[in-house]
Design a protein around this motif. Structure first.
Motif, PDB file in Angstrom:
ATOM      1  N   LEU A  26       6.553   0.911 -16.331  1.00 19.96           N
ATOM      2  CA  LEU A  26       6.055   0.536 -17.656  1.00 19.96           C
ATOM      3  C   LEU A  26       4.556   0.230 -17.621  1.00 19.96           C
ATOM      4  N   SER A  37       1.987   2.448 -19.723  1.00 18.00           N
ATOM      5  CA  SER A  37       1.157   1.822 -20.749  1.00 18.00           C
ATOM      6  C   SER A  37      -0.295   2.213 -20.590  1.00 18.00           C
ATOM      7  N   ALA A  90      -2.244   4.406 -23.423  1.00 18.14           N
ATOM      8  CA  ALA A  90      -3.178   3.624 -24.232  1.00 18.14           C
ATOM      9  C   ALA A  90      -4.478   4.351 -24.505  1.00 18.14           C
ATOM     10  N   THR A 132       4.941  11.495 -23.248  1.00 20.11           N
ATOM     11  CA  THR A 132       6.210  10.769 -23.333  1.00 20.11           C
ATOM     12  C   THR A 132       7.337  11.588 -22.720  1.00 20.11           C
ATOM     13  N   ASP A 171      11.684  -0.313 -24.575  1.00 20.35           N
ATOM     14  CA  ASP A 171      10.364  -0.866 -24.246  1.00 20.35           C
ATOM     15  C   ASP A 171       9.306   0.231 -24.214  1.00 20.35           C
ATOM     16  N   LEU A 172       9.645   1.360 -23.599  1.00 22.32           N
ATOM     17  CA  LEU A 172       8.697   2.469 -23.557  1.00 22.32           C
ATOM     18  C   LEU A 172       8.421   2.994 -24.958  1.00 22.32           C
ATOM     19  N   ARG A 184       8.304   1.389 -27.743  1.00 21.84           N
ATOM     20  CA  ARG A 184       7.326   0.547 -28.441  1.00 21.84           C
ATOM     21  C   ARG A 184       5.906   0.891 -28.017  1.00 21.84           C
ATOM     22  N   ARG A 185       5.723   1.173 -26.754  1.00 21.42           N
ATOM     23  CA  ARG A 185       4.393   1.562 -26.272  1.00 21.42           C
ATOM     24  C   ARG A 185       3.992   2.935 -26.815  1.00 21.42           C
TER      25      ARG A 185
END
Length: 697
Positions: A243, A247, A251, A263, A416-417, A419-420
């Motif tokens: 993660l 990120s 980003a 992704t 979780d991924l 959301r990023r």
């Protein structure tokens, strides 16, 4: 109470006895150490560049790679050893190389080389991705053992010393996706070629070998551990590192399609056999498109990724016909998605003797199997809504064959991924909107075309530093009537919207005053008063608004600021055999005149900036240009171009560069000066650049 990791810097960043700039830091062995290490490295690189240390100007080309290497080395040291970690970064001033060293106090455990673990070591601590990332990004690396410590080091050669192997970083806000895709492949590798899968460690043959056995042979026994329901073991050992790196990778992307592509490569085959990303218009939820790639509800299948490339085309067609039904974006967790069994039937990259996994079953809840048409292989698929800032942006769908439901650990990690991913897509869209608005605004602030002047050749170079926002530099070249043409090169204090306001005010007034017949000096007088009046009105309006709102008076420096402007404005009147030029400089770099013999001189006097002093009287200079004479007008992005502590115009550098252009036409002169400005420093220019060349024929 949770302990906060500490870090101690034990050495300065000055050059040491070996001619190296270095920084040394001790980090505690916790999950926060990799992030702290990345921040320390970036701070060191910035400080070395600001100090203009020998070799530091070349660090632009390796900064991102170095951050990834530091993160991986520190992560491995923390997970493997669990002791304090010693980070050393040094810049070799003679060779221009950046060396990163990470030491721990567990010398008996060797770093992993990326090979799969043996089954007996299934429950051993995490060994991460090994050193594949380090080996791929560094020029050389190694391990040094000393009594009580083990040090893993990596060496990166900067752009100037790489002999063409490493390219310089792009300019700000320009991105090269190939590097990012390469890193994504390292984080989540693509399945190997089926023809070579049998030669990989752990591959098993035989008539009973099914698809799971083949995948285990391709990816190692850890794949079977995950397929057998033990995803929690694998996730517990690698999820945090995965993660963190994902990120960092997502980003920095400013294109939503590239985010979707990254992704897919991050998820497959690490977390799923395949995945797909739909994107949609978050403002209306629909756009009415129906062009084969975008449906009438506004959703668009942006990316499909499968562990077997042979499956991607068929899977894309099936998914295109069955987009996910938009669910409430604020409901937590994924929703079931119908298994596209028909698209996954038939041969793929698996061996020919891979048996069918059996019939599908009907969906029965989150992550359960969905029935495949025509008896295709069964599996589980989930759809995750991508939401950022309360706005739905799209849907992420993942699928894995041969299971009836995804383990909770997988669903949580993908959530979780997701959301990023949503944050990255939202940031990319926000940048795209801002860039579009800025481009439209910029086009309105600059002339659509420059005028052609009889008997005069002209060349123009205009390079805004920030391609995502309005520039502070502007230019114009227009007919003023009665055989006159006028030109202007200006630079507004600041950038962005404030600069755009001033340019939008000044350019129309310049044209209006010139066409009304005002002399060059009179035009500057009136522009100066216009800027002062506008600033006074803005300050009065702000004061009235504060009084009406009952707010306290503004402190010095608050509220509207005076808008300064440097401007070079001139008038050209052609005559037989030449052209007469009248010009004035208000706080602007002085124009230079080059004659055919190579002699260069300034042809204006320095005067006060516009918008600073009231009741100032500007004056102008008049001279004649004959065949071969060349006038060069620039902004301070040229004269103040920096290389360490030096500027391009130090020691009349611009005049010397122009002198070497004797005998050249206007276009080649502009190109040569621009090239010399770029080559003067290793880093890209940090200011807008505008350059106008006028040459008498």
């Amino acid at each position: 109470m949770r302990a906060i990791p500490t870090q101690r810097e034990t050495a300065s960043r000055a050059s040491d006895a070996r001619g190296c700039a270095r920084v040394e830091t001790t980090l505690s062995g916790s999950s926060l150490a990799p992030g702290s290490a990345r921040a320390i490295l970036r701070k060191a690189l910035t400080e070395w560049a600001e100090l203009a240390l020998p070799g530091a100007e070349q660090l632009t080309g390796v900064g991102d790679d170095a951050a990834l290497i530091v993160s991986e080395l520190v992560t491995n040291a923390v997970v493997h050893a669990g002791t304090e970690v010693r980070l050393t970064c040094r810049l070799e001033q003679e060779t221009g190389a950046l060396v990163v060293e990470v030491a721990d106090h567990h010398p008996s455990r060797a770093p992993r080389d990326g090979e799969p673990e043996a089954p007996a070591a299934r429950d051993a601590p995490e060994y991460g991705r090994g050193l594949r990332l380090v080996a791929a990004l560094s020029d050389s690396w190694g391990v040094t053992y000393r009594p009580g410590t083990k040090t893993v080091w990596a060496r990166l050669t900067t752009a100037e010393h790489a002999d063409g192997e490493r390219t310089a970083d792009p300019y700000p806000r320009e991105y090269v996706p190939a590097h990012d895709l390469r890193v994504a492949e390292i984080l989540a590798p693509h399945p190997p070629d089926p023809l070579t899968a049998r030669s990989l460690p752990g591959h098993r043959e035989g008539p009973a070998a099914g698809r799971d056995t083949w995948l285990a042979g391709s990816y190692g026994d850890d794949w079977l551990a995950r397929r057998d329901g033990r995803d929690g073991t694998w996730l517990g050992r690698g999820a945090l590192s995965f993660l963190a790196e994902a990120s960092d990778l997502l980003a920095g992307q400013l294109d939503e399609d590239l985010v979707a592509s990254l992704t897919g490569q991050l998820i497959v085959p690490r977390l799923a056999d395949w995945c797909a990303v739909w994107l949609e218009d978050e403002t209306t939820g629909h756009g009415g498109w129906s062009d084969g790639t975008r449906r009438s509800d506004g959703s668009r299948l942006a990316r499909v990724w499968h562990a077997s490339e042979n499956r991607i085309e068929a899977l894309s067609r099936a998914l295109q016909q069955n987009p996910p039904v938009p669910a409430d974006p604020f409901l937590p967790g994924p929703a079931p998605y119908p298994w596209p069994g028909g698209a996954l039937d038939g041969p793929d990259d698996a061996p020919d003797d891979a048996p069918d996994d059996g019939p599908d079953t009907a969906p029965g809840g989150t992550g359960e199997c969905a029935e495949a048409p025509e008896g295709g292989a069964s599996g589980s698929a989930l759809a995750y809504r991508l939401v950022a800032g309360g706005r739905p942006l799209g849907t992420l769908v993942i699928g894995r064959g041969g299971i009836d439901r995804f383990p909770d650990e997988i669903t949580g990690l993908v959530e979780d991924l997701g959301r990023r991913v949503a944050l990255a897509i939202g940031a990319a869209r926000q940048y795209s909107r801002q860039a579009t608005i800025s481009a439209v605004l910029q086009r309105g602030l600059l002339p659509g075309a420059v005028a052609e002047i009889p008997g005069v050749r002209s060349a123009l170079v205009y390079e805004p530093c920030d391609k995502g926002g309005p520039s502070g530099d502007f230019y114009d070249l227009f007919p003023a009537g009665r055989g006159r043409w006028c030109f202007a090169v200006g630079d507004v204090q600041g950038k962005g919207p404030e600069a755009a306001v001033v340019i939008g005010l000044v350019r129309p007034w310049l044209r209006l005053l010139a066409r009304e017949g005002y002399r060059v000096a009179d035009v500057l007088d009136r522009l100066n008063q216009l800027l002062l009046d506008d600033a006074t009105e803005a300050a009065d309006a702000a004061a009235r608004a504060l009084v009406a709102a009952g707010a306290r008076p503004t402190a010095p420096g608050d509220g509207p600021q005076t808008r300064f402007l440097s401007l070079l404005f001139g008038e050209l009147v052609p005559f037989a055999g030449g052209v007469r030029c009248t010009l004035a400089s208000a706080g602007h770099p002085l124009p230079l005149l080059l004659d055919p013999e190579g002699s260069v001189r300034a042809v204006a006097q320095p005067q006060t900036l516009l918008g600073v002093v009231e009741d100032v009287m500007y004056t102008s200079e008049t001279f004649d240009m004959y065949s071969g004479d060349t006038l060069l007008c620039v902004t301070d992005g040229v004269t103040e171009r920096r290389s360490g502590t030096h500027q391009f115009d130090d020691g009349d550098g611009l005049a010397m560069a122009l002198s070497g252009c004797a005998g050249m036409d206007a276009g080649p002169i502009a190109e040569r000066i621009t090239r010399l400005v770029h080559e003067f420093g290793a880093r890209p220019p940090a200011d807008d650049l505008a350059l106008l060349v006028l040459q008498a024929e």
